[in-house]
Design a protein around this motif. Structure first.
Motif, PDB file in Angstrom:
ATOM      1  N   ASP A  23      88.944  32.964  70.007  1.00 41.10           N
ATOM      2  CA  ASP A  23      88.787  31.504  69.996  1.00 41.10           C
ATOM      3  C   ASP A  23      89.359  30.865  68.733  1.00 41.10           C
ATOM      4  OD1 ASP A  23      87.672  31.368  72.502  1.00 41.10           O
ATOM      5  OD2 ASP A  23      85.592  31.294  71.778  1.00 41.10           O
ATOM      6  N   GLU A  24      89.336  31.587  67.618  1.00 38.53           N
ATOM      7  CA  GLU A  24      89.899  31.050  66.373  1.00 38.53           C
ATOM      8  C   GLU A  24      91.398  30.804  66.523  1.00 38.53           C
ATOM      9  OE1 GLU A  24      89.763  31.883  61.570  1.00 38.53           O
ATOM     10  OE2 GLU A  24      89.722  33.610  62.914  1.00 38.53           O
ATOM     11  N   GLU A  40     103.607  32.783  71.783  1.00 37.47           N
ATOM     12  CA  GLU A  40     104.229  33.348  70.582  1.00 37.47           C
ATOM     13  C   GLU A  40     103.238  33.394  69.430  1.00 37.47           C
ATOM     14  OE1 GLU A  40     108.124  32.104  69.111  1.00 37.47           O
ATOM     15  OE2 GLU A  40     108.527  31.352  71.129  1.00 37.47           O
ATOM     16  N   PHE A  41     102.436  32.334  69.293  1.00 37.32           N
ATOM     17  CA  PHE A  41     101.456  32.308  68.208  1.00 37.32           C
ATOM     18  C   PHE A  41     100.397  33.390  68.415  1.00 37.32           C
ATOM     19  CE2 PHE A  41      97.547  30.455  66.208  1.00 37.32           C
ATOM     20  CZ  PHE A  41      97.933  30.700  64.891  1.00 37.32           C
ATOM     21  N   VAL A  42      99.928  33.555  69.647  1.00 32.90           N
ATOM     22  CA  VAL A  42      98.939  34.596  69.936  1.00 32.90           C
ATOM     23  C   VAL A  42      99.513  35.966  69.588  1.00 32.90           C
ATOM     24  CG1 VAL A  42      97.658  35.779  71.768  1.00 32.90           C
ATOM     25  CG2 VAL A  42      97.729  33.274  71.718  1.00 32.90           C
ATOM     26  N   LYS A  43     100.734  36.238  70.036  1.00 31.92           N
ATOM     27  CA  LYS A  43     101.361  37.532  69.747  1.00 31.92           C
ATOM     28  C   LYS A  43     101.511  37.725  68.246  1.00 31.92           C
ATOM     29  CE  LYS A  43     105.365  40.436  70.799  1.00 31.92           C
ATOM     30  NZ  LYS A  43     104.851  41.442  69.947  1.00 31.92           N
ATOM     31  N   TYR A  44     101.942  36.687  67.560  1.00 32.25           N
ATOM     32  CA  TYR A  44     102.105  36.772  66.107  1.00 32.25           C
ATOM     33  C   TYR A  44     100.767  37.103  65.433  1.00 32.25           C
ATOM     34  CZ  TYR A  44     103.459  35.682  61.359  1.00 32.25           C
ATOM     35  OH  TYR A  44     103.699  35.771  60.004  1.00 32.25           O
ATOM     36  N   CYS A  45      99.712  36.438  65.861  1.00 34.86           N
ATOM     37  CA  CYS A  45      98.379  36.693  65.299  1.00 34.86           C
ATOM     38  C   CYS A  45      97.934  38.131  65.561  1.00 34.86           C
ATOM     39  CB  CYS A  45      97.355  35.723  65.872  1.00 34.86           C
ATOM     40  SG  CYS A  45      97.571  34.028  65.302  1.00 34.86           S
ATOM     41  N   ASP A  47      99.848  40.713  66.105  1.00 33.75           N
ATOM     42  CA  ASP A  47     100.696  41.632  65.350  1.00 33.75           C
ATOM     43  C   ASP A  47     100.393  41.609  63.848  1.00 33.75           C
ATOM     44  OD1 ASP A  47     101.930  42.257  67.728  1.00 33.75           O
ATOM     45  OD2 ASP A  47     103.769  41.110  67.315  1.00 33.75           O
ATOM     46  N   ASN A  48      99.727  40.567  63.387  1.00 40.78           N
ATOM     47  CA  ASN A  48      99.438  40.403  61.957  1.00 40.78           C
ATOM     48  C   ASN A  48      97.952  40.179  61.720  1.00 40.78           C
ATOM     49  OD1 ASN A  48     102.267  40.115  60.599  1.00 40.78           O
ATOM     50  ND2 ASN A  48     102.366  38.914  62.485  1.00 40.78           N
ATOM     51  N   ASP A  49      97.124  40.967  62.368  1.00 41.53           N
ATOM     52  CA  ASP A  49      95.678  40.730  62.327  1.00 41.53           C
ATOM     53  C   ASP A  49      95.041  41.021  60.967  1.00 41.53           C
ATOM     54  OD1 ASP A  49      95.846  43.480  62.439  1.00 41.53           O
ATOM     55  OD2 ASP A  49      94.427  43.709  64.100  1.00 41.53           O
ATOM     56  N   ASP A  52      94.431  36.277  57.052  1.00 42.89           N
ATOM     57  CA  ASP A  52      93.463  35.261  57.459  1.00 42.89           C
ATOM     58  C   ASP A  52      94.198  34.137  58.190  1.00 42.89           C
ATOM     59  OD1 ASP A  52      94.536  33.480  55.555  1.00 42.89           O
ATOM     60  OD2 ASP A  52      92.928  33.804  54.127  1.00 42.89           O
ATOM     61  N   MET A  53      93.456  33.276  58.866  1.00 41.75           N
ATOM     62  CA  MET A  53      94.064  32.264  59.734  1.00 41.75           C
ATOM     63  C   MET A  53      94.974  31.310  58.961  1.00 41.75           C
ATOM     64  SD  MET A  53      94.683  31.318  62.745  1.00 41.75           S
ATOM     65  CE  MET A  53      93.608  32.400  63.628  1.00 41.75           C
ATOM     66  N   GLU A  54      94.578  30.901  57.783  1.00 38.00           N
ATOM     67  CA  GLU A  54      95.412  29.996  56.993  1.00 38.00           C
ATOM     68  C   GLU A  54      96.786  30.628  56.730  1.00 38.00           C
ATOM     69  OE1 GLU A  54      95.136  27.398  52.850  1.00 38.00           O
ATOM     70  OE2 GLU A  54      93.712  29.028  53.181  1.00 38.00           O
TER      71      GLU A  54
END
Length: 184
Positions: A23-24, A40-45, A47-49, A52-54
């Motif tokens: 959800d974040e 693309e943003f979901v995949k990027y997130c 791949d780079n977990d 932090d979100m910022e």
């Protein structure tokens, strides 16, 4: 040509809400990144977990600029969108100076774009509406924010390493006139 943020339609919001991800990620996309591809943003997130979100938001938007020829019209449009995203994120994370500096950089670029596209002299370039909104948000959230406008305008102007058709002094005077008018 330039719109930020892109307003998501009800069907887009519904599709996002049903997407199988954190959800974040959904919230960050809806709040800041609607101009870019959700998947693309979901995949990027994913791949780079380890970030932090910022950091994810900033690095994702920077990555988007790499797709375009530097200084092309589309690159400048995306750079302007990114500055507005950076402003919103920094303001939300109470990074007031970073938000302020980003809004000034956005203003430099916006004035240069208006001059170029409308083929008008700098004196005739109106103060950008998005900039007005940014500074109003900043000073509403932190009315006691301290700054050195002349120095900060020079830093923002020089950060582009570009020869605009106006000087940093002319830019500072335009900013000062707006700040004086708004009593910042």
């Amino acid at each position: 040509m330039f719109t930020y943020p892109k307003i998501l339609k009800r069907k887009d919001l519904k599709r996002i809400s049903k997407y199988p991800c954190d959800d974040e990620i959904k919230d960050a996309y809806i709040k800041y990144l609607s101009n870019y591809s959700f998947k693309e943003f979901v995949k990027y997130c994913e791949d780079n977990d380890d970030k932090d979100m910022e950091d994810l938001i900033f690095s994702f938007t920077d990555l988007q600029l790499e797709r375009f020829e530097p200084n092309s019209l589309i690159w400048v449009s995306h750079a302007m969108i990114n500055f507005l995203i950076y402003f919103e994120v920094n303001l939300d994370y109470d990074e007031y100076y970073d938000a302020y500096a980003t809004a000034i950089q956005f203003t430099v670029l916006s004035c240069a774009m208006k001059m170029t596209l409308n083929k008008i002299p700098f004196e005739e370039v109106p103060f950008p509406e998005h900039s007005k909104i940014c500074f109003e948000k900043l000073f509403d959230k932190n009315p006691d924010f301290k700054f050195n406008l002349e120095n900060d305008c020079n830093l923002a102007y020089n950060s582009f390493n570009t020869n605009f058709d106006f000087t940093s002094e002319e830019f500072y005077l335009k900013m000062k006139a707006h700040f004086d008018e708004c009593n910042y």
